[in-house]
Design a protein around this motif. Structure first.
Motif, PDB file in Angstrom:
ATOM      1  N   LYS A  77      -0.861   6.621   2.459  1.00 39.25           N
ATOM      2  CA  LYS A  77      -2.215   6.248   2.854  1.00 39.25           C
ATOM      3  C   LYS A  77      -1.866   5.179   4.084  1.00 39.25           C
ATOM      4  O   LYS A  77      -2.784   5.233   5.129  1.00 39.25           O
ATOM      5  CB  LYS A  77      -2.751   5.154   1.616  1.00 39.25           C
ATOM      6  CG  LYS A  77      -3.939   4.776   2.100  1.00 39.25           C
ATOM      7  CD  LYS A  77      -4.694   4.375   0.714  1.00 39.25           C
ATOM      8  CE  LYS A  77      -6.035   3.996   0.710  1.00 39.25           C
ATOM      9  NZ  LYS A  77      -6.666   3.579  -0.555  1.00 39.25           N
ATOM     10  N   TYR A  78      -0.938   4.495   4.483  1.00 36.11           N
ATOM     11  CA  TYR A  78      -0.611   3.573   5.294  1.00 36.11           C
ATOM     12  C   TYR A  78      -0.407   4.457   6.705  1.00 36.11           C
ATOM     13  O   TYR A  78      -0.969   3.950   7.614  1.00 36.11           O
ATOM     14  CB  TYR A  78       0.633   2.784   5.062  1.00 36.11           C
ATOM     15  CG  TYR A  78       0.858   1.932   6.195  1.00 36.11           C
ATOM     16  CD1 TYR A  78       0.254   0.460   6.427  1.00 36.11           C
ATOM     17  CD2 TYR A  78       1.915   2.100   7.135  1.00 36.11           C
ATOM     18  CE1 TYR A  78       0.539  -0.138   7.595  1.00 36.11           C
ATOM     19  CE2 TYR A  78       2.267   1.330   8.162  1.00 36.11           C
ATOM     20  CZ  TYR A  78       1.601   0.346   8.416  1.00 36.11           C
ATOM     21  OH  TYR A  78       1.691  -0.725   9.600  1.00 36.11           O
TER      22      TYR A  78
ATOM     23  N   SER B 140      -5.275  -0.567   4.031  1.00 38.24           N
ATOM     24  CA  SER B 140      -5.373   0.829   3.178  1.00 38.24           C
ATOM     25  C   SER B 140      -6.444   1.544   3.777  1.00 38.24           C
ATOM     26  O   SER B 140      -6.651   2.721   3.350  1.00 38.24           O
ATOM     27  CB  SER B 140      -5.636   0.325   1.908  1.00 38.24           C
ATOM     28  OG  SER B 140      -7.088  -0.572   1.671  1.00 38.24           O
TER      29      SER B 140
ATOM     30  N   ILE C 128       0.886  -1.130   0.030  1.00 37.33           N
ATOM     31  CA  ILE C 128       0.031  -0.096  -0.023  1.00 37.33           C
ATOM     32  C   ILE C 128       0.934   1.213   0.001  1.00 37.33           C
ATOM     33  O   ILE C 128       2.158   1.183   0.492  1.00 37.33           O
ATOM     34  CB  ILE C 128      -0.968  -0.113   1.172  1.00 37.33           C
ATOM     35  CG1 ILE C 128      -2.066   0.980   1.018  1.00 37.33           C
ATOM     36  CG2 ILE C 128      -0.165  -0.082   2.420  1.00 37.33           C
ATOM     37  CD1 ILE C 128      -3.022   0.961   0.245  1.00 37.33           C
TER      38      ILE C 128
END
Length: 131
Positions: A8-9, A68, A4
């Motif tokens: 975003k992580y 995610s 990912i």
């Protein structure tokens, strides 16, 4: 889903409040992955070590499982392990230096002379540590 995006992580495991904050931190070199600077689009994999610099503390995390979507706070340990050394966490408890000048009640605002003295004292305290 094996990997990912880094920004975003960081947002999903609640290290940053918004995804744009996470992306900005990565772009300004406050985040490293496995000891190397990264871009917000870098893919995060299981076992990666992420270090995040927030103010004076450098936090360290290990990716347990990429995710995610934003998680409830109680589920974060399932996806991210905090491996920050205790010496870094102790920096949060360091007493902040403050300057307190006692003035008699009812004396009003400081005069120009008193204000210059206060400013000089503040400069000594705050610029002393930069040498």
């Amino acid at each position: 889903m094996d990997d990912i995006r880094l920004d975003k992580y960081l947002w999903a495991v609640r290290i940053f409040k918004t995804r744009s904050d996470a992306a900005e931190a990565v772009r300004t070199n406050r985040v490293t992955v496995n000891g190397a600077w990264a871009k917000p689009s870098r893919e995060v994999k299981t076992g990666d070590r992420i270090t995040v610099r927030k103010q004076q503390v450098t936090y360290s995390y290990e990716v347990v499982d990429p995710v995610s979507s934003r998680l409830p706070a109680k589920n974060v340990p399932l996806y991210c392990r905090d491996i920050t050394p205790q010496e870094e966490l102790d920096k949060l408890n360091v007493p902040r230096e403050t300057v307190f000048v006692f003035r008699d009640r009812g004396t009003g605002r400081p005069t120009k002379k008193e204000r210059r003295e206060l400013d000089g004292l503040m400069e000594e305290v705050f610029y002393e540590g930069e040498d």
